[in-house]
Design an enzyme around this catalytic site. Structure first.
Site, PDB file in Angstrom:
ATOM      1  N   SER A  91       0.772  -1.337  -0.197  1.00  0.00           N
ATOM      2  CA  SER A  91       0.178  -0.044  -0.525  1.00  0.00           C
ATOM      3  C   SER A  91       0.600   1.325   0.174  1.00  0.00           C
ATOM      4  O   SER A  91       1.594   1.684   0.751  1.00  0.00           O
ATOM      5  CB  SER A  91      -0.778  -0.322   1.362  1.00  0.00           C
ATOM      6  N   SER A 115      -4.378  13.814  -4.143  1.00  0.00           N
ATOM      7  CA  SER A 115      -5.564  14.652  -4.204  1.00  0.00           C
ATOM      8  C   SER A 115      -4.679  15.716  -3.418  1.00  0.00           C
ATOM      9  O   SER A 115      -5.359  17.004  -3.125  1.00  0.00           O
ATOM     10  CB  SER A 115      -6.793  13.840  -3.501  1.00  0.00           C
ATOM     11  N   HIS A 140      -9.273  10.621  -8.397  1.00  0.00           N
ATOM     12  CA  HIS A 140      -9.194  12.082  -8.849  1.00  0.00           C
ATOM     13  C   HIS A 140      -8.813  12.266  -9.859  1.00  0.00           C
ATOM     14  O   HIS A 140      -8.874  13.474 -10.104  1.00  0.00           O
ATOM     15  CB  HIS A 140      -8.863  13.022  -7.374  1.00  0.00           C
ATOM     16  N   LYS A 157     -16.984  13.779  -7.541  1.00  0.00           N
ATOM     17  CA  LYS A 157     -16.502  14.496  -8.571  1.00  0.00           C
ATOM     18  C   LYS A 157     -16.690  14.855  -9.892  1.00  0.00           C
ATOM     19  O   LYS A 157     -17.398  15.947  -9.530  1.00  0.00           O
ATOM     20  CB  LYS A 157     -14.880  14.308  -7.723  1.00  0.00           C
ATOM     21  N   THR A 162     -28.654  -0.413   1.486  1.00  0.00           N
ATOM     22  CA  THR A 162     -29.613  -0.145   0.137  1.00  0.00           C
ATOM     23  C   THR A 162     -28.943   0.371  -1.016  1.00  0.00           C
ATOM     24  O   THR A 162     -27.469   1.553  -1.070  1.00  0.00           O
ATOM     25  CB  THR A 162     -30.233   1.181   0.819  1.00  0.00           C
ATOM     26  N   THR A 219      -5.507  14.400   6.925  1.00  0.00           N
ATOM     27  CA  THR A 219      -5.519  14.308   6.006  1.00  0.00           C
ATOM     28  C   THR A 219      -4.183  14.989   6.028  1.00  0.00           C
ATOM     29  O   THR A 219      -3.499  14.335   4.509  1.00  0.00           O
ATOM     30  CB  THR A 219      -6.401  15.826   5.611  1.00  0.00           C
TER      31      THR A 219
HETATM   32  N1  PMP Z   1     -10.150   8.085  -2.838  1.00  0.00           N
HETATM   33  C1  PMP Z   1      -9.872   8.436  -2.846  1.00  0.00           C
HETATM   34  C2  PMP Z   1      -8.079   8.884  -3.577  1.00  0.00           C
HETATM   35  C3  PMP Z   1     -10.506  10.247  -1.949  1.00  0.00           C
HETATM   36  O1  PMP Z   1      -9.861  11.213  -2.028  1.00  0.00           O
HETATM   37  C4  PMP Z   1     -11.530   9.558  -1.813  1.00  0.00           C
HETATM   38  C5  PMP Z   1     -12.718  10.891  -0.662  1.00  0.00           C
HETATM   39  N2  PMP Z   1     -12.031  12.223  -1.140  1.00  0.00           N
HETATM   40  C6  PMP Z   1     -12.143   8.650  -1.830  1.00  0.00           C
HETATM   41  C7  PMP Z   1     -11.492   7.671  -2.360  1.00  0.00           C
HETATM   42  C8  PMP Z   1     -13.664   8.476  -1.718  1.00  0.00           C
HETATM   43  O2  PMP Z   1     -14.746   8.952  -2.789  1.00  0.00           O
HETATM   44  P1  PMP Z   1     -16.864   9.119  -1.755  1.00  0.00           P
HETATM   45  O3  PMP Z   1     -15.958  10.825  -1.785  1.00  0.00           O
HETATM   46  O4  PMP Z   1     -16.750   8.626  -3.771  1.00  0.00           O
HETATM   47  O5  PMP Z   1     -16.612   8.595  -1.318  1.00  0.00           O
END
Ligand code: PMP
Length: 403
Positions: A136, A188, A216, A247, A277, A362
């Site tokens: 990872s 991102s 992204h 996105k 659901t 983050t």
């Molecule tokens: N993968 C990455 C790299 C993300 O940045 C994000 C959301 N910021 C996600 C998955 C999750 O996607 P979603 O917002 O559609 O749940």
């Protein structure tokens, strides 16, 4: 046990570190992306949004809105349950076929979000491959980390985009061990891109599967919006491509695309798919219109790239600390959570410009930043207004001197 005190202390910790999150009360204005209204204080105030992940404004696109209105009119609000019980809506069937074709894969599977896709797919893949080791990238999204953890597999974290380190870790495993390499295409927060072809070379050499998060990048790159893997002509080398509809496609939902039997396994075994659901057909209809539109039209992504390049140039010319980014993401380094929040607060209160500060976890501590996502409809006037405001705030808060 003093539960109340424990919860209060957890919140106080965030306040002390300047990381307590406040969400603004906002309404986007239909058809006027990136304009919105902010509530609170003395009634609604017009603002410009600079940090939306609706990168191309597709959430306001007439084709998307019409498709959603028609679906609502024709079939009502909800899907009526899990797909196990309620079946597939025809919109789901069509969108999955469209997404499979977008990525040149045999099949695709929808989930309620990109987060759920990653968690469900990775945890299930790991469980289906006894003894699997998952490699990872250290900057992988929380949803991939959760999926890997829930797979119960051994995990090896490789340094970000570091092929030598990845190879060293692959080499350390027995040749017969099942292996999966999980990584993203566009990261991102920094706006850098994975060397997908080189990672696939390593996967081939060491007998590993590849799992690529293109959240992204879908809609944003490649001739049809198939992401970096389409742009770099390597989609066929990646085992599983994962994306979001929330996105660049401007709606909501997530998906994976892969060989039919892999998709069928995840459909059949993943709790995150089976026991929830399914997406509202209204959302699926909107996403279908958006994917189809961006398959045929490059206008939005080209205009967005131009806007991002222009903003990077304007930040650099104004002496603002724009971070290196080879993509549509434009981050400004602040390096302190308290200052990042202060800049964001002043931008909103005094200039009507909205950008949310990005803090730990983050991004790593000391790299707190403002992350701008200029879209095709952020005009040059709007960019000049933003740059002018930031220069004033930078001077006022003496950020240059502090840097
Ligand atoms: N993968 C990455 C790299 C993300 O940045 C994000 C959301 N910021 C996600 C998955 C999750 O996607 P979603 O917002 O559609 O749940």
């Amino acid at each position: 046990m003093d539960y109340k005190h424990i919860f209060q202390a957890a919140i106080d910790r965030l306040h002390d570190e300047g990381r307590y999150r406040v969400f603004i009360d906002i309404l986007r204005t239909r058809g006027k992306y990136p304009d919105a209204q902010c509530f609170g204080g003395n009634g609604p105030k017009p603002i410009t949004v600079w940090c939306s992940n609706d990168y191309l404004g597709m959430g306001q696109h007439p084709a998307v809105l019409t498709a959603m209105e028609e679906a609502l009119h024709d079939v009502g609000a909800g899907s009526g349950g899990t797909r196990n019980i309620g079946g597939n809506t025809h919109y789901h069937v069509e969108l999955e076929a469209e997404l499979a074709s977008l990525h040149g894969k045999e099949a695709a599977l929808l989930f309620t979000s990109g987060y759920v896709s990653n968690e469900a797919a990775l945890s299930t893949l790991g469980k289906l491959l006894p003894g699997c080791v998952i490699f990872s990238d250290e900057l992988n999204h929380a949803s991939m980390i959760a999926g890997i953890k829930n797979s119960g597999c051994e995990k090896r974290v490789f340094r970000h985009n570091d092929l030598a380190h990845l190879e060293e870790l692959l080499e350390g495993e027995e040749p017969g061990t099942p292996k999966l390499i999980a990584f993203e295409s566009v990261y991102s927060m920094d706006g850098d891109v994975a060397p997908i072809a080189a990672i696939c070379d390593l996967a081939d050499r060491y007998g590993a599967l590849t799992y690529l998060d293109e959240v992204h990048a879908v809609g944003m790159y490649g001739e049809h919006g198939g992401g970096i893997s389409e742009r770099d002509a390597v989609a066929d080398r990646v085992t599983i491509i994962e994306g979001t509809l929330g996105k660049a496609f401007g709606v909501m939902g997530g998906y994976i695309a892969a060989d039919r039997n892999i998709v069928d396994c995840i459909r059949s075994y993943a709790p995150g798919f089976i026991f929830t659901t399914s997406l509202s057909p209204v959302l699926v209809a909107g996403a279908l219109a958006s994917v189809r539109h961006l398959k045929a039209s490059a206008m939005e992504r080209d205009a967005q790239q131009d806007a991002a390049a222009m903003l990077k140039r304007k930040f650099a010319d104004a002496g603002l600390p724009v971070m290196e980014s080879v993509t549509h993401i434009v981050p400004l380094l602040v390096g302190c959570p308290v200052k990042a929040k202060r800049i964001s607060d002043v931008l909103l209160a005094e200039y009507g410009l909205y950008v949310q500060p990005i803090n730990y976890p983050t991004v790593p501590r000391g790299t707190e930043r403002l992350r701008f996502t200029p879209g095709p409809w952020h005009s040059e006037d709007k960019q000049d207004e933003l740059v002018g405001a930031l220069v004033e705030i930078w001077d006022r808060l003496e950020l240059k001197a502090a840097a």
